[in-house]
Write an enzyme that holds these catalytic residues in place. Sequence first.
Site, PDB file in Angstrom:
ATOM      1  N   ALA A  15     -28.202  17.721   2.513  1.00 44.89           N
ATOM      2  CA  ALA A  15     -27.206  18.499   3.055  1.00 44.89           C
ATOM      3  C   ALA A  15     -25.894  19.404   1.405  1.00 44.89           C
ATOM      4  O   ALA A  15     -25.385  20.204   1.484  1.00 44.89           O
ATOM      5  CB  ALA A  15     -26.345  18.282   4.129  1.00 44.89           C
ATOM      6  N   VAL A  65     -28.436   7.229   2.969  1.00 39.19           N
ATOM      7  CA  VAL A  65     -29.576   7.686   3.498  1.00 39.19           C
ATOM      8  C   VAL A  65     -30.333   6.404   3.543  1.00 39.19           C
ATOM      9  O   VAL A  65     -31.575   6.199   4.511  1.00 39.19           O
ATOM     10  CB  VAL A  65     -29.811   9.012   3.584  1.00 39.19           C
ATOM     11  N   ASN A  91     -33.984  15.291   5.561  1.00 38.06           N
ATOM     12  CA  ASN A  91     -34.012  16.170   4.366  1.00 38.06           C
ATOM     13  C   ASN A  91     -34.297  15.353   3.264  1.00 38.06           C
ATOM     14  O   ASN A  91     -34.667  15.718   1.995  1.00 38.06           O
ATOM     15  CB  ASN A  91     -33.634  17.991   4.021  1.00 38.06           C
ATOM     16  N   ASN A 136     -51.417  15.326  -5.389  1.00 32.49           N
ATOM     17  CA  ASN A 136     -51.856  15.962  -6.044  1.00 32.49           C
ATOM     18  C   ASN A 136     -51.814  14.903  -7.574  1.00 32.49           C
ATOM     19  O   ASN A 136     -51.210  13.978  -7.415  1.00 32.49           O
ATOM     20  CB  ASN A 136     -50.410  16.040  -6.042  1.00 32.49           C
ATOM     21  N   TYR A 142     -45.519   9.439  -4.309  1.00 33.40           N
ATOM     22  CA  TYR A 142     -45.243  10.734  -3.567  1.00 33.40           C
ATOM     23  C   TYR A 142     -45.431  11.415  -2.527  1.00 33.40           C
ATOM     24  O   TYR A 142     -45.600  11.167  -1.368  1.00 33.40           O
ATOM     25  CB  TYR A 142     -44.750  11.635  -4.555  1.00 33.40           C
ATOM     26  N   ALA A 144     -48.394  10.221  -1.061  1.00 27.87           N
ATOM     27  CA  ALA A 144     -48.753   9.009   0.153  1.00 27.87           C
ATOM     28  C   ALA A 144     -47.598   8.929   1.486  1.00 27.87           C
ATOM     29  O   ALA A 144     -47.340   9.178   2.356  1.00 27.87           O
ATOM     30  CB  ALA A 144     -49.052   7.472  -0.338  1.00 27.87           C
ATOM     31  N   ALA A 145     -45.910   9.542   0.867  1.00 25.44           N
ATOM     32  CA  ALA A 145     -44.880   9.164   1.494  1.00 25.44           C
ATOM     33  C   ALA A 145     -44.812   9.946   1.847  1.00 25.44           C
ATOM     34  O   ALA A 145     -44.371  10.262   3.305  1.00 25.44           O
ATOM     35  CB  ALA A 145     -43.470   8.984   0.197  1.00 25.44           C
ATOM     36  N   LYS A 146     -44.932  11.494   1.737  1.00 20.86           N
ATOM     37  CA  LYS A 146     -45.625  12.765   2.591  1.00 20.86           C
ATOM     38  C   LYS A 146     -46.019  12.755   3.773  1.00 20.86           C
ATOM     39  O   LYS A 146     -45.696  13.309   4.240  1.00 20.86           O
ATOM     40  CB  LYS A 146     -45.353  13.549   1.661  1.00 20.86           C
ATOM     41  N   ILE A 175     -40.623  25.136  -4.096  1.00 23.97           N
ATOM     42  CA  ILE A 175     -39.439  26.210  -4.356  1.00 23.97           C
ATOM     43  C   ILE A 175     -38.064  26.400  -4.806  1.00 23.97           C
ATOM     44  O   ILE A 175     -38.326  25.247  -6.012  1.00 23.97           O
ATOM     45  CB  ILE A 175     -38.307  25.344  -2.565  1.00 23.97           C
TER      46      ILE A 175
END
Length: 234
Positions: A15, A65, A91, A136, A142, A144-146, A175
Amino acid sequence: MSLTFTNRTAIITGAGRGIGKAIAEQLAQNGVTVICVSKSPDSCGAAAAAITAAGGKARAYAVDVADGAAVAKASEELLKEFGKIDILVNNAGITRDGLLARTSAFHWTKHIGWPMCRARWGRIVNIASVVGLVGNAGQANYAAAKAGLIGFTKSIAREFAKRSVTANVVAPGFIKTDMTAGLPEDVQKAAMGTIPLQRFGEAVDIAHATAFLCSEEANYITGQVFTVDGGMTM
């Protein structure tokens, strides 16, 4: 449409800036008490201070985290301080390789999700990426993680549903963040060509979708993936 939140407290990881900060600000504007979590005490402190200055209720909490033991300790302290946590927005991303059991979302859900189940109300929103849906080139780890995060979310949605705890995914496309701002111009141009709306999204676009999924109005939505991508994946 105005969103309904009744005496809710939220943890938002990552955050301190970008999408996580926008989500914290949006929830605070809706009357939610937000706990701004990031690894950097300066960034989460600044985010919480800005929310408080704007009239919202915020608390900063610095924790790595990726450290399971640290997240367990943070969860215990925050539950003791606030009594309950109603909303968890995972996030913060960990880009290095690692098993799902070692990821940020797993750690927080393990320690915050079950107290939500005991309270028989909760909202979990995991921020993934459209890359987890379509892949991608050059980003296999990346992606695979998502994709794993999406599968994880659907699984906990089934596990927690009988206790009125929902779990959903918001999958952003391109974004405007510090990361996309650093892309070479030719890469940005190529990316724009894949977006029907012909523009990058704003962090607040992700925040609006996330806030809805955290609200009372989303009480019959769980296990879903919401793409906020300007039409990339349609």
